[in-house]
Design a protein around this motif. Structure first.
Motif, short mmCIF file in Angstrom:
data_model
loop_
_atom_site.label_atom_id
_atom_site.label_comp_id
_atom_site.label_asym_id
_atom_site.label_seq_id
_atom_site.Cartn_x
_atom_site.Cartn_y
_atom_site.Cartn_z
N PHE A 254 -1.08 4.66 -1.15
CA PHE A 254 -2.49 4.58 -0.83
C PHE A 254 -2.72 5.53 0.64
N TYR A 255 -1.68 5.67 1.40
CA TYR A 255 -1.89 6.36 2.61
C TYR A 255 -1.79 7.75 2.55
N SER B 232 -6.15 -2.17 5.89
CA SER B 232 -5.47 -1.11 5.64
C SER B 232 -5.16 -0.15 6.91
N LEU C 101 0.79 -1.08 0.03
CA LEU C 101 -0.01 -0.09 0.01
C LEU C 101 1.06 1.19 0.04
N PRO D 152 -9.30 5.23 3.60
CA PRO D 152 -9.43 6.28 2.81
C PRO D 152 -10.97 7.26 3.07
N SER E 234 -8.71 -0.58 1.73
CA SER E 234 -8.29 -0.76 0.33
C SER E 234 -8.99 -1.79 -0.55
N SER E 235 -8.62 -1.84 -1.70
CA SER E 235 -9.17 -3.07 -2.70
C SER E 235 -8.48 -4.12 -2.35
N LYS E 236 -7.40 -4.37 -1.55
CA LYS E 236 -6.76 -5.58 -1.48
C LYS E 236 -7.61 -6.39 -0.50
#
Length: 295
Positions: free
Chosen positions: A90-91, A196, A85, A110, A118-120
């Motif tokens: 991402f962060y 996340s 990430l 987010p 996240s999308s993970k």
């Protein structure tokens, strides 16, 4: 139950019983504390180690810089996810949306409200890990049935290694201790729901141990952690992470040079003995500081 409210419920329950809960041992109150032992000379060149730059997270906030050593030996899946990430930026820009004094700073969402991720894929819990003889473990206290020490900068406790001869994998169960600066992964009531969101410990909080995955520790910038604006939720304007980068990803010209004391070195072993003598029966791994240099 969502990720924010489980954590909030945990904190509320603890707050409701605060008068009965044990106080953080990093700040014991005693009528007559043992005399502090004499401070030794500083560490020599052989007492330092340089962390793997792929395991160092540099968190630049609007309040200052926080440097974290991630410890994949204890939570490999969580470290890999946080690292990925950070690679993706991402962060960057995410806020500290829930901050409780004497407890922790929560961020990494987010949506900045505890509802997102996240999308993970979510991660399986890594509340404990298996400690073998090959793991670099520096002993701080041998309690016969349990051993307390450090894996790199992270304080841990495990079953006695004497029990390893009786296990199929020749290892014993170990877990991270939630001392000040330890990084944990937020989750909801499903143990396998970390994604996340993470939190940074402002002070020790042992009731989180074996309930939340710890994946690293602040080695520089604990003063910044404690300077983040408090609130549940935090009133605007909220403090935030400007950039979160893996040290290895940073340009050489702007990359900080980091070294931290080696817990397996002679200076640190002597330091542990001095702190144990000063604290007596109140000694915990959270009482031991690991010197660090960031240039």
């Amino acid at each position: 139950m969502n990720r924010l409210f489980l954590f909030a419920a945990c904190a509320a329950a603890v707050a409701a019983t605060a008068s009965a809960a044990p106080k953080p041992k990093a700040h014991p109150v005693a009528a007559a504390a043992p005399a502090k032992p004499e401070v030794s000379a500083g560490p020599g060149a052989a007492d330092w180690r340089t962390p793997d730059p792929n395991d160092v997270l540099v968190i630049d906030t609007n309040k200052g810089r926080i440097v974290v050593e991630m410890v994949p030996e204890v939570a490999p899946l969580h470290v890999a996810q946080v690292r990925a990430l950070a690679h993706e930026n991402f962060y960057d820009g995410l806020r500290f949306f829930r901050v409780i004094d004497k407890f922790m700073d929560q961020t990494g969402d987010p949506q900045n409200n505890g509802q997102g991720g996240s999308s993970k894929p979510n991660l399986p819990a890594e509340f404990t890990f298996r400690r073998g003889s090959d793991l670099p473990f520096a002993m701080a206290a041998d309690q016969t049935v349990a051993e307390i020490g450090f894996v790199k900068s992270l304080p841990v406790e495990s079953q006695s290694m004497a029990l390893a001869v009786m296990t199929k994998d020749q290892k014993v169960t170990a877990w991270s201790l939630y001392c000040q600066g330890v990084m944990g992964m937020a989750r909801d009531d499903n143990p396998d729901s970390g994604n996340s969101q993470f939190f940074l410990m402002r002070y020790p909080y042992p009731s989180l141990e074996r309930k939340y995955t710890a994946w690293g520790r602040v080695i520089s910038g604990q003063d910044v952690v404690r300077a983040i604006k408090v609130g549940e939720p935090v009133d605007p304007p909220q403090d935030y992470m400007e950039h979160v980068r893996v040290l290895a990803d940073m340009p050489e010209a702007s990359r900080p040079k980091v070294r931290v004391i080696d817990p397996k070195g002679p200076w640190f072993k002597a330091e542990v003995e001095r702190v144990r003598a000063a604290k007596g029966a109140d000694f915990t791994a959270c009482d031991v500081d690991l010197p660090v240099e960031v240039k």
